[in-house]
Design a protein around this motif. Structure first.
Motif, PDB file in Angstrom:
ATOM      1  N   LYS A 244     112.306  62.609 -22.598  1.00 42.67           N
ATOM      2  CA  LYS A 244     111.195  62.726 -23.569  1.00 42.67           C
ATOM      3  C   LYS A 244     111.634  62.382 -24.997  1.00 42.67           C
ATOM      4  CE  LYS A 244     111.472  67.518 -24.824  1.00 42.67           C
ATOM      5  NZ  LYS A 244     112.145  68.574 -24.576  1.00 42.67           N
ATOM      6  N   SER A 246     113.040  59.644 -25.844  1.00 37.85           N
ATOM      7  CA  SER A 246     112.904  58.203 -26.086  1.00 37.85           C
ATOM      8  C   SER A 246     111.457  57.905 -26.481  1.00 37.85           C
ATOM      9  CB  SER A 246     113.276  57.424 -24.828  1.00 37.85           C
ATOM     10  OG  SER A 246     112.282  57.614 -23.840  1.00 37.85           O
ATOM     11  N   CYS A 247     111.197  56.662 -26.880  1.00 36.65           N
ATOM     12  CA  CYS A 247     109.833  56.310 -27.310  1.00 36.65           C
ATOM     13  C   CYS A 247     108.839  56.410 -26.162  1.00 36.65           C
ATOM     14  CB  CYS A 247     109.826  54.900 -27.897  1.00 36.65           C
ATOM     15  SG  CYS A 247     110.652  54.792 -29.494  1.00 36.65           S
ATOM     16  N   THR A 248     109.250  55.946 -24.970  1.00 37.25           N
ATOM     17  CA  THR A 248     108.294  55.902 -23.847  1.00 37.25           C
ATOM     18  C   THR A 248     108.348  57.151 -22.974  1.00 37.25           C
ATOM     19  OG1 THR A 248     109.928  54.882 -22.409  1.00 37.25           O
ATOM     20  CG2 THR A 248     108.502  53.387 -23.668  1.00 37.25           C
ATOM     21  N   GLY A 249     109.457  57.896 -23.035  1.00 36.56           N
ATOM     22  CA  GLY A 249     109.605  59.069 -22.173  1.00 36.56           C
ATOM     23  C   GLY A 249     109.975  58.723 -20.743  1.00 36.56           C
ATOM     24  N   GLU A 250     110.202  57.436 -20.477  1.00 33.93           N
ATOM     25  CA  GLU A 250     110.502  56.991 -19.109  1.00 33.93           C
ATOM     26  C   GLU A 250     111.842  57.557 -18.640  1.00 33.93           C
ATOM     27  OE1 GLU A 250     111.138  52.786 -16.696  1.00 33.93           O
ATOM     28  OE2 GLU A 250     110.932  52.770 -18.883  1.00 33.93           O
ATOM     29  N   ARG A 263     118.243  51.298 -24.786  1.00 32.56           N
ATOM     30  CA  ARG A 263     117.602  52.604 -24.800  1.00 32.56           C
ATOM     31  C   ARG A 263     117.904  53.250 -26.154  1.00 32.56           C
ATOM     32  NH1 ARG A 263     116.358  56.374 -20.234  1.00 32.56           N
ATOM     33  NH2 ARG A 263     114.340  55.913 -21.153  1.00 32.56           N
ATOM     34  N   CYS A 266     113.847  58.163 -29.997  1.00 26.25           N
ATOM     35  CA  CYS A 266     112.695  57.785 -30.826  1.00 26.25           C
ATOM     36  C   CYS A 266     112.896  58.398 -32.213  1.00 26.25           C
ATOM     37  CB  CYS A 266     111.399  58.293 -30.210  1.00 26.25           C
ATOM     38  SG  CYS A 266     110.001  58.002 -31.309  1.00 26.25           S
ATOM     39  N   LEU A 303     112.468  48.346 -29.555  1.00 30.39           N
ATOM     40  CA  LEU A 303     111.688  49.312 -28.773  1.00 30.39           C
ATOM     41  C   LEU A 303     110.713  50.095 -29.644  1.00 30.39           C
ATOM     42  CD1 LEU A 303     114.502  50.945 -26.597  1.00 30.39           C
ATOM     43  CD2 LEU A 303     112.872  49.209 -25.893  1.00 30.39           C
ATOM     44  N   TRP A 304     111.060  50.189 -30.923  1.00 30.42           N
ATOM     45  CA  TRP A 304     110.284  51.039 -31.817  1.00 30.42           C
ATOM     46  C   TRP A 304     108.945  50.403 -32.217  1.00 30.42           C
ATOM     47  CZ3 TRP A 304     115.119  51.944 -35.466  1.00 30.42           C
ATOM     48  CH2 TRP A 304     116.094  52.653 -34.736  1.00 30.42           C
ATOM     49  N   ASN A 306     106.499  49.115 -30.576  1.00 33.79           N
ATOM     50  CA  ASN A 306     105.273  49.467 -29.835  1.00 33.79           C
ATOM     51  C   ASN A 306     105.076  50.963 -29.663  1.00 33.79           C
ATOM     52  OD1 ASN A 306     104.710  46.756 -29.435  1.00 33.79           O
ATOM     53  ND2 ASN A 306     106.148  46.682 -27.712  1.00 33.79           N
ATOM     54  N   CYS A 307     105.845  51.751 -30.394  1.00 32.29           N
ATOM     55  CA  CYS A 307     105.782  53.205 -30.196  1.00 32.29           C
ATOM     56  C   CYS A 307     104.854  53.827 -31.252  1.00 32.29           C
ATOM     57  CB  CYS A 307     107.194  53.776 -30.316  1.00 32.29           C
ATOM     58  SG  CYS A 307     107.207  55.559 -30.491  1.00 32.29           S
TER      59      CYS A 307
END
Ligand code: ACM
Ligand code: ZN
Length: 518
Positions: A244, A246-250, A263, A266, A303-304, A306-307
């Motif tokens: 959780k 990270s930006c996507t939580g994946e 990776r 966030c 990665l940031w 689109n967050c």
């Protein structure tokens, strides 16, 4: 002249030898009990027949002179008297280390040349970085390296304990770090494009008590342990346990492959800072060092973009874009660390702008010399660790010994002065280094060459003379069982013959180790 590495800064040769072949009268001033005990152990180990008694023929005096520089020392060996003088334990430690290199076996006794040495270091920070996130070596190996570092007067172990492929510190605050982040299912071998794997699980971590023991062991050798907790990227092992953040939580497993992985924590989420604040508390309690490394290299900033949390933070802070989240993140963590009494340090990549001036930059990529000079004049400190000179993980055919030895750290700044150059570091990344054989091969003689730049005045250095002293050093390293590289493999000739055939990305570097045995 003596064979000592790093070369001493001032030496007068008196002629003749002092021989330890009977009794030794040992006189130590107040505060010097520890060093006296170390001297006794050292001499007894290399000359078991020696007897310490009040009427010994050789007198060894350990004295204090508060005016000598920190880490500096004087050794005077004349007739039957040996005197070691320093201002503090650090200086006495180095006096002993120099003496250890001066002592040579003569039949059943040992001798050292009569001389006077007055010595002190050029740079304050003389470090070795060990990456145990990629390959976990364990306590015994780290202690062996600390012994070798001390022998060559290195005083910082930069301990890289967290990266994409592993996290190595017991955590009570976040138990999944200990159970999930410290193990991966497999390990890639043979370079990033190989598609080959070891076929076994890799795991390992240090308990808090082991870390305290190692920090103490280092301190006894005048070595500070600077920990590195990588952020905001190079943190996949942590994210495997706490996705959780990270930006996507994946959710993804701890990676088994190497290369730059994308990776990242966030930098827009409050939870990221709350988590890191608590984790840093745990680390700060374990590591007394003032300096604290937080990585910050090779940020996966794309990665940031689109967050929603990252974009919100950009807007709230009036930033020009997500690319400005790196300095914002570093400054927030730097302030946290500063409040905990620490001085943060980062890999400087291409000199990020807007980072607090008290954050020390570790320069590993080529930088604009004028920009470095401007940073220095505004108070920034630099530790110099160029990837094409000092990365000990690289094969010798890419970085022959001459390239390491002849590099001048002040060349990174336009004013070419020592001001602002806090020190030097030799990084040992271990994606492709799985054991002591490769570790020793890649570090020696490189570490010795590098150590000389850290300690000895540039005007006193000479590659020709270093090679003579390196040859004289081999019996000592043989006696410690260190598997150093043979001269023919560390020479620029080997580089010319193999140019282009050994690259970090594609070739199994064990080829060089195999050739070393031929
Ligand atoms: C680095 O080699 N990525 C600091
Ligand atoms: Zn984000």
């Amino acid at each position: 002249m003596s064979d000592v590495i790093p070369k001493v800064n001032s030496e007068t040769v008196y002629g003749g030898d002092l021989v330890f072949d009977g009794g030794v009268r040992l006189c130590a001033c107040a505060d010097a009990e520890d060093v006296a005990a170390k001297f006794k152990t050292m001499l007894s180990r290399i000359c078991p027949s020696v007897v310490f008694s009040g009427d010994g023929a050789v007198t060894v005096s350990i004295e204090k002179d508060a005016l000598l520089p920190h880490e500096g020392y004087v050794i005077d060996i004349n007739g039957d008297a040996l005197t070691l003088i320093a201002a503090n334990a650090a200086g006495w430690t180095y006096a002993l280390v120099t003496l250890r290199q001066l002592l040579k076996p003569v039949g059943k006794s040992v001798a050292c040349p009569c001389c006077r040495i007055e010595d002190a270091p050029r740079f304050k920070y003389r470090g070795l970085m060990l990456d145990e996130a990629r390959n976990f070596f364990g306590e015994e190996e780290v202690k062996r390296l600390l012994d070798l570092m001390c022998l060559y007067k290195l005083n910082v172990l930069h301990w890289h304990l967290s990266d994409d492929q592993g996290y190595r510190v017991e955590s009570e605050a976040f138990p999944l770090l200990t159970t999930v982040s410290t193990r991966r299912n497999d390990t890639q071998v043979g370079g990033v494009k190989s598609g080959k794997f070891m076929g076994t699980e890799a795991s390992g971590y240090y308990t808090k008590s082991k870390i305290r023991a190692i920090v103490e062991y280092a301190k006894e050798r005048n070595i500070v342990v600077v920990p590195e907790l990588e952020m905001p990227s190079h943190c996949s092992a942590i994210l495997a346990a706490y996705p959780k953040l990270s930006c996507t939580g994946e959710k993804k497993e701890v990676p088994t492959t190497f290369g730059t992985l994308h990776r990242s924590f966030c930098p827009g989420k409050r939870e990221t800072y709350e988590f890191l604040d608590k984790l840093l508390d745990e680390w700060c309690e374990l590591f007394p060092s003032k300096l604290f490394h937080i990585g910050a290299d090779e940020t996966a900033g794309s990665l940031w973009k689109n967050c929603p949390d990252c974009r919100k933070t950009v807007a709230e802070n009036g930033l020009a874009g997500t690319h400005e989240l790196l300095p914002l993140f570093v400054n927030r963590i730097a302030d946290m660390l500063s409040a905990k009494g620490k001085l943060p340090m980062i890999w400087s990549d291409k000199l990020p702008r807007g980072v607090r001036k008290y954050v020390t930059y570790e320069a590993w990529l080529p930088l604009d010399h004028k920009a470095v000079a401007a940073e220095v004049s505004s108070g920034r400190k630099f530790v110099v660790a160029p990837y094409d000179r000092y990365y000990a993980c690289q094969p010798y055919c890419m970085i022959p010994l001459k390239k390491t030895y002849e590099f001048e750290p002040t060349s990174i700044t336009a004013d070419k002065s020592d001001a602002g150059i806090f020190g030097v570091e030799m990084p040992m990344w271990t994606e492709w280094v799985y054991d002591r054989v490769k570790l020793d091969f890649n570090l020696f003689p490189r570490l010795c060459a590098f150590a000389e730049t850290g300690w000895t005045a540039a005007s006193r250095k000479s590659l020709h003379d270093f090679k003579r002293r390196w040859n004289a050093q081999k019996p000592l390293l043989d006696s410690f069982g260190v598997g150093y590289a043979k001269d023919k493999l560390t020479s620029p000739g080997a580089f010319a013959r193999n140019k282009g055939t050994y690259i970090w990305k594609t070739v199994d570097q064990y080829d060089e180790v195999r050739r070393n045995k031929l």
